[in-house]
Design a protein around this motif. Sequence first.
Motif, PDB file in Angstrom:
ATOM      1  N   GLY A  45       0.850  -1.194   0.000  1.00 34.21           N
ATOM      2  CA  GLY A  45       0.000   0.000   0.000  1.00 34.21           C
ATOM      3  C   GLY A  45       0.883   1.241   0.000  1.00 34.21           C
ATOM      4  O   GLY A  45       2.113   1.143  -0.037  1.00 34.21           O
ATOM      5  N   ALA A  46       0.257   2.401   0.059  1.00 40.12           N
ATOM      6  CA  ALA A  46       1.020   3.648  -0.021  1.00 40.12           C
ATOM      7  C   ALA A  46       2.051   3.752   1.106  1.00 40.12           C
ATOM      8  O   ALA A  46       3.183   4.179   0.871  1.00 40.12           O
ATOM      9  CB  ALA A  46       0.061   4.836   0.027  1.00 40.12           C
ATOM     10  N   VAL A  47       1.689   3.335   2.327  1.00 38.58           N
ATOM     11  CA  VAL A  47       2.634   3.432   3.442  1.00 38.58           C
ATOM     12  C   VAL A  47       3.795   2.454   3.249  1.00 38.58           C
ATOM     13  O   VAL A  47       4.952   2.798   3.484  1.00 38.58           O
ATOM     14  CB  VAL A  47       1.924   3.203   4.793  1.00 38.58           C
ATOM     15  CG1 VAL A  47       2.932   3.089   5.919  1.00 38.58           C
ATOM     16  CG2 VAL A  47       0.957   4.357   5.077  1.00 38.58           C
ATOM     17  N   ARG A  52       1.650  -8.196  -3.553  1.00 41.11           N
ATOM     18  CA  ARG A  52       1.282  -9.014  -4.715  1.00 41.11           C
ATOM     19  C   ARG A  52       0.579  -8.234  -5.815  1.00 41.11           C
ATOM     20  O   ARG A  52       0.064  -8.816  -6.757  1.00 41.11           O
ATOM     21  CB  ARG A  52       0.422 -10.187  -4.273  1.00 41.11           C
ATOM     22  CG  ARG A  52      -0.831  -9.738  -3.569  1.00 41.11           C
ATOM     23  CD  ARG A  52      -1.484 -10.868  -2.831  1.00 41.11           C
ATOM     24  NE  ARG A  52      -2.584 -10.326  -2.055  1.00 41.11           N
ATOM     25  CZ  ARG A  52      -3.800 -10.850  -2.007  1.00 41.11           C
ATOM     26  NH1 ARG A  52      -4.078 -11.936  -2.682  1.00 41.11           N
ATOM     27  NH2 ARG A  52      -4.731 -10.308  -1.266  1.00 41.11           N
ATOM     28  N   HIS A  53       0.547  -6.893  -5.693  1.00 46.76           N
ATOM     29  CA  HIS A  53      -0.067  -6.098  -6.761  1.00 46.76           C
ATOM     30  C   HIS A  53       1.044  -5.571  -7.665  1.00 46.76           C
ATOM     31  O   HIS A  53       1.829  -4.717  -7.247  1.00 46.76           O
ATOM     32  CB  HIS A  53      -0.862  -4.949  -6.168  1.00 46.76           C
ATOM     33  CG  HIS A  53      -1.937  -5.388  -5.225  1.00 46.76           C
ATOM     34  ND1 HIS A  53      -1.691  -5.595  -3.889  1.00 46.76           N
ATOM     35  CD2 HIS A  53      -3.235  -5.687  -5.429  1.00 46.76           C
ATOM     36  CE1 HIS A  53      -2.810  -6.008  -3.303  1.00 46.76           C
ATOM     37  NE2 HIS A  53      -3.763  -6.074  -4.219  1.00 46.76           N
ATOM     38  N   GLU A  83       6.044  -2.724  -8.701  1.00 50.89           N
ATOM     39  CA  GLU A  83       6.925  -2.090  -9.695  1.00 50.89           C
ATOM     40  C   GLU A  83       7.329  -0.694  -9.222  1.00 50.89           C
ATOM     41  O   GLU A  83       8.488  -0.293  -9.351  1.00 50.89           O
ATOM     42  CB  GLU A  83       6.218  -1.988 -11.057  1.00 50.89           C
ATOM     43  CG  GLU A  83       6.169  -3.301 -11.836  1.00 50.89           C
ATOM     44  CD  GLU A  83       7.553  -3.935 -12.004  1.00 50.89           C
ATOM     45  OE1 GLU A  83       8.464  -3.221 -12.484  1.00 50.89           O
ATOM     46  OE2 GLU A  83       7.731  -5.116 -11.633  1.00 50.89           O
ATOM     47  N   LEU A  84       6.362   0.047  -8.677  1.00 46.63           N
ATOM     48  CA  LEU A  84       6.668   1.369  -8.122  1.00 46.63           C
ATOM     49  C   LEU A  84       7.623   1.211  -6.931  1.00 46.63           C
ATOM     50  O   LEU A  84       8.547   2.000  -6.743  1.00 46.63           O
ATOM     51  CB  LEU A  84       5.364   2.065  -7.695  1.00 46.63           C
ATOM     52  CG  LEU A  84       5.462   3.495  -7.158  1.00 46.63           C
ATOM     53  CD1 LEU A  84       6.210   4.416  -8.114  1.00 46.63           C
ATOM     54  CD2 LEU A  84       4.057   4.051  -6.869  1.00 46.63           C
ATOM     55  N   VAL A 115       8.564 -10.134  -3.062  1.00 52.32           N
ATOM     56  CA  VAL A 115       8.004 -11.440  -2.694  1.00 52.32           C
ATOM     57  C   VAL A 115       6.478 -11.319  -2.768  1.00 52.32           C
ATOM     58  O   VAL A 115       5.867 -10.596  -1.976  1.00 52.32           O
ATOM     59  CB  VAL A 115       8.462 -11.868  -1.279  1.00 52.32           C
ATOM     60  CG1 VAL A 115       7.684 -13.088  -0.800  1.00 52.32           C
ATOM     61  CG2 VAL A 115       9.959 -12.155  -1.279  1.00 52.32           C
ATOM     62  N   ALA A 116       5.895 -11.995  -3.721  1.00 51.99           N
ATOM     63  CA  ALA A 116       4.443 -11.892  -3.938  1.00 51.99           C
ATOM     64  C   ALA A 116       3.681 -12.892  -3.071  1.00 51.99           C
ATOM     65  O   ALA A 116       2.496 -12.697  -2.785  1.00 51.99           O
ATOM     66  CB  ALA A 116       4.121 -12.124  -5.411  1.00 51.99           C
TER      67      ALA A 116
END
Length: 344
Positions: free
Chosen positions: A177-179, A200-201, A206-207, A217-218
């Motif tokens: 997430g953003a954090v 896993r997104h 990538e970002l 690690v997904a």
Amino acid sequence: MRATLIYGAGDVRVEDVPDPVLREPTDALVRVLRSCICGSDLWPYKSRPATAQGERIGHEFLGVVEDAGTDVRGLRHGDVVVAPFVWSDNTCDFCREGLQTSCRHGGLWGADGVDGGQGEAVRVPQAQGTLVKLPVSEDSALLPSLLTLSDVFPTGHHCAVTAGVGPGMSVTVIGDGAVGLMAVLSARRLGAERIILMGRHKARTELGRDFGATDIVAERAEEGIERVRELTGGDGTHRVLECVGTEQAIATAFAVARDGGTVSRVGAPQYEKVPMGFGEFMRNLTLTGGVAPARAYIEELLPEVLDGTLEPGRVFDRTVALEQVPDGYRAMNDRTALKVLIQP
Ligand SMILES: [Zn+2]
């Protein structure tokens, strides 16, 4: 003016509310230039009991000072300012210790008669202590990155700082997430050598790579733990930054920490107990972290945002107008948006 109110789970509305006015000599009025939706706004969005009366919401905003009370020094009409996600006097003993979230005269946005940030304007209590002046104009292209100083960037930074991330260390970040992404950026900034991001997104991880993650690690739970251990010769990492807040995330954090390591959590915990038993004792693990005193970190993080070295604003992947805020909540709740920027 228009502002966002939450009435219950899944029920966010944009409505007419009274224009804010100065009530105390320490108040300022801020016209909002940018606001955003936080992952933590999704907790009431998922679970708040329905009420007849809505409640203002939003705790991240940046805007222009329109008016200030007689006790407010150093802020003038027209100044562009950012507000941390908790307001504080910045002078009491806790504030001087860098813990503005425990301010003796502070409080939360959208509670006890204080405005929320997701609206056209906000009455800011303790304005002199709360607001940080930004040397930019109203139309600066840096506004999205500067807005992250309100919450997500200092929160990721707080996670890395309390964990004691330093040069040459290995770090696992749990949560894309953003954090979590800000924790990656912060760990890199503090000199971490290896940063394993668990998420896993694809678009988010990538970002995360752009922000400094060296491995992704997904896999989750047992599989994810095994994968991190494989990547670290079976040992785990020196520091673990837990940016989710679920029971599974904190259990994973302890399991991927290297003996003698530190786990820091900044995801608002959705659990009461942490796994700190005999096994963790024998491994000399430390648990730290907590709510981030964003106000304490803004001046330190600001220069690298202003000179473009860091671009934390890349976490915003959707922009909505104020009237579309309910769509923004839906998008974040459905995970079709990472973080939604609001442009009133
Ligand atoms: Zn204080």
